[in-house]
Scaffold this active site. Structure first.
Site, PDB file in Angstrom:
ATOM      1  N   ASP A  41      23.667 -53.431  -3.608  1.00 44.06           N
ATOM      2  CA  ASP A  41      24.395 -52.323  -2.998  1.00 44.06           C
ATOM      3  C   ASP A  41      25.404 -52.923  -2.027  1.00 44.06           C
ATOM      4  O   ASP A  41      25.068 -53.287  -0.903  1.00 44.06           O
ATOM      5  CB  ASP A  41      23.415 -51.387  -2.276  1.00 44.06           C
ATOM      6  CG  ASP A  41      24.119 -50.222  -1.589  1.00 44.06           C
ATOM      7  OD1 ASP A  41      25.358 -50.276  -1.428  1.00 44.06           O
ATOM      8  OD2 ASP A  41      23.423 -49.266  -1.201  1.00 44.06           O
TER       9      ASP A  41
ATOM     10  N   PHE B 205      19.604 -48.765   3.491  1.00 48.39           N
ATOM     11  CA  PHE B 205      20.247 -47.457   3.363  1.00 48.39           C
ATOM     12  C   PHE B 205      20.999 -47.431   2.043  1.00 48.39           C
ATOM     13  O   PHE B 205      21.822 -48.298   1.775  1.00 48.39           O
ATOM     14  CB  PHE B 205      21.223 -47.191   4.520  1.00 48.39           C
ATOM     15  CG  PHE B 205      21.838 -45.812   4.430  1.00 48.39           C
ATOM     16  CD1 PHE B 205      21.143 -44.699   4.901  1.00 48.39           C
ATOM     17  CD2 PHE B 205      23.077 -45.619   3.837  1.00 48.39           C
ATOM     18  CE1 PHE B 205      21.695 -43.423   4.782  1.00 48.39           C
ATOM     19  CE2 PHE B 205      23.628 -44.348   3.726  1.00 48.39           C
ATOM     20  CZ  PHE B 205      22.933 -43.251   4.202  1.00 48.39           C
TER      21      PHE B 205
ATOM     22  N   LYS C  54      32.752 -47.645   0.048  1.00 44.37           N
ATOM     23  CA  LYS C  54      33.410 -47.421   1.342  1.00 44.37           C
ATOM     24  C   LYS C  54      34.874 -47.876   1.422  1.00 44.37           C
ATOM     25  O   LYS C  54      35.765 -47.056   1.595  1.00 44.37           O
ATOM     26  CB  LYS C  54      32.583 -48.031   2.470  1.00 44.37           C
ATOM     27  CG  LYS C  54      31.317 -47.214   2.737  1.00 44.37           C
ATOM     28  CD  LYS C  54      30.638 -47.597   4.016  1.00 44.37           C
ATOM     29  CE  LYS C  54      29.646 -46.537   4.475  1.00 44.37           C
ATOM     30  NZ  LYS C  54      28.284 -46.708   3.971  1.00 44.37           N
TER      31      LYS C  54
HETATM   32  C1  LIG Z   1      27.317 -45.806   3.416  1.00 41.95           C
HETATM   33  C2  LIG Z   1      26.368 -46.428   2.453  1.00 41.95           C
HETATM   34  C3  LIG Z   1      25.917 -45.727   1.317  1.00 41.95           C
HETATM   35  C4  LIG Z   1      26.240 -44.278   1.084  1.00 41.95           C
HETATM   36  O1  LIG Z   1      27.593 -44.064   0.866  1.00 41.95           O
HETATM   37  P1  LIG Z   1      28.161 -42.548   0.919  1.00 41.95           P
HETATM   38  O2  LIG Z   1      29.594 -42.714   0.518  1.00 41.95           O
HETATM   39  O3  LIG Z   1      27.975 -42.067   2.321  1.00 41.95           O
HETATM   40  O4  LIG Z   1      27.373 -41.769  -0.053  1.00 41.95           O
HETATM   41  C5  LIG Z   1      25.106 -46.398   0.418  1.00 41.95           C
HETATM   42  N1  LIG Z   1      24.747 -47.683   0.614  1.00 41.95           N
HETATM   43  C6  LIG Z   1      25.169 -48.384   1.681  1.00 41.95           C
HETATM   44  C7  LIG Z   1      24.755 -49.809   1.832  1.00 41.95           C
HETATM   45  C8  LIG Z   1      25.976 -47.779   2.646  1.00 41.95           C
HETATM   46  O5  LIG Z   1      26.342 -48.469   3.727  1.00 41.95           O
END
Ligand SMILES: *Cc1c(COP(=O)(O)O)cnc(C)c1O
Length: 385
Positions: A211, A126, A240
């Site tokens: 990421d 994701f 986050k």
């Molecule tokens: C939550 C998440 C995102 C997206 O972050 P947003 O602030 O919702 O755009 C991207 N990569 C990972 C691994 C995530 O857990």
């Protein structure tokens, strides 16, 4: 509750009005233990006094001037993040995880130059909801309704070095991976997977982007998830937990990679503005003071141990305080999450059969035990055994 909000999230069971530390209260005054943290966001707990003071002070001092000018907190956060990532890098500030990844993708294309633009990511990953990060997200069912998506994205089997090796060639600008797939179900990379990815990228001149939006900033028991494999990525994205609830994202890159961006290549009105940067600076300073990764490691071990023994839980996976409890056959995770809420415990169904557990890194031992007790009561109520 209200008719004026778009229906992108499905039914929402509770209205929360207040939080403190690991606890939340709803609009009828009921208390809950928050083992979700706004999806790995409020790592220092709700209403953290250090973050609250920094936010109030910023609101009274200077909220915003745009990125046409320097501001002090932004420079301090960049220096602090760079230090946590080993130094020698540069940071771009965004407002979310998806935006941090969008920056990483644009940077990889800019650095790659003509003909080298593809981004390889893993199935089950994701990376966000913008059109490009949606395509990077390795969940094809989420792509269908939004075609055509930006070109140049492909996916390989997760945690499979051979599949990755076969997919990378001189057309690949970057490999984009999580150290633990968070949204995909808390799937931990096997030891050596990220090291293999590093080798493959080096062989073909591709960048390795980690990421760390969900896994970063202590959550897995180290500052960064990639540290479990002892590698150095070229680019790291985080968001986050960075503002403990104040929206901010960041894309860090080795200075030689970051040098590909020229003035005008990328930008953001709000990214890294003083309010968000002040929150982030307070978060980083406080996380260092309390050694947040060590807290996550210890608390995660205690939580995993407690949850493993609950009837209805067949296994617990994850790292630090990013855990998933796989439920016994016949127990649906969505039902279990609802039952937990009714017992005063906030968790979510990360897959149809698993609950995600991600309390604040500051969670107390007594709160872990009480949370496990509430989860046990919830599963017992569903008839799990
Ligand atoms: C939550 C998440 C995102 C997206 O972050 P947003 O602030 O919702 O755009 C991207 N990569 C990972 C691994 C995530 O857990």
């Amino acid at each position: 509750m209200t008719d004026q909000i778009m229906g992108t999230y499905g039914p929402r069971p509770v209205t929360f009005v207040r939080g403190e530390g690991t606890r939340l209260w709803d609009d009828s005054g009921r208390e809950y233990l928050d083992f979700l943290c706004g999806i790995s966001v409020t790592s220092l707990g709700h209403a953290n006094p250090v973050v609250a003071s920094a936010v109030c002070e910023a609101a009274r001092t200077l909220l915003h001037v745009s990125n046409l000018f320097w501001t002090v907190p932004q420079q301090q956060v960049a220096a602090s993040l760079d230090e946590l990532l080993g130094g020698g890098g540069k940071v771009f500030f965004a407002n979310s995880g998806a935006e941090a990844n969008e920056c990483a993708i644009k940077l990889a294309r800019r650095a790659g130059g003509r003909g080298r633009y593809r981004v390889i990511s893993a199935y089950g990953s994701f990376h966000g909801r913008t059109l490009a990060t949606l395509h990077a997200t390795g969940q094809p069912s989420k792509h269908e309704a939004f075609q055509p998506l930006p070109e140049g994205f492909s996916h390989v089997a997760w945690d499979d070095p051979d599949a990755l090796g076969a997919a990378v060639d001189s057309s690949v600008a970057a490999v984009l991976l999580e150290a633990v797939q968070g949204e995909g179900g808390v799937n931990v990379a096997s030891p050596g997977y990220l090291a293999a990815a590093r080798r493959i990228c080096d062989e073909h001149g591709a960048l390795l982007i980690l990421d760390e939006v969900q896994t970063g900033l202590g959550r897995t028991g180290r500052w960064w998830g990639f540290e479990h494999d002892d590698i150095r990525p070229d680019v790291v994205t985080t968001a986050k937990a960075l503002g403990n609830g104040v929206p901010i994202g960041a894309c860090w890159a080795r200075a030689e990679v970051a040098a590909a961006f020229e003035p005008g290549d990328h930008g953001s009105t709000f990214g890294g503005q003083p309010l968000a940067a002040s929150a982030a600076l307070a978060v980083l300073t406080e996380m260092r003071r309390i050694d947040a990764p060590a807290l996550a490691e210890a608390a995660g071990a205690r939580l995993a141990r407690a949850v493993r023994t609950i009837p209805g839980v067949v296994s617990v996976r994850g790292r630090g305080l990013l855990l998933a409890a796989e439920l016994a056959e016949g127990l649906a995770a969505a039902d279990a999450a609802r039952a937990a809420l009714a017992e005063g415990l906030v968790v979510n169904a990360v897959t149809p059969t698993a609950l995600r557990l991600a309390p604040p890194l500051t969670v107390a031992a007594g709160e872990i035990d009480e949370g496990a007790r509430r989860l046990g009561a919830a599963l017992a109520r569903l008839g799990g055994s």
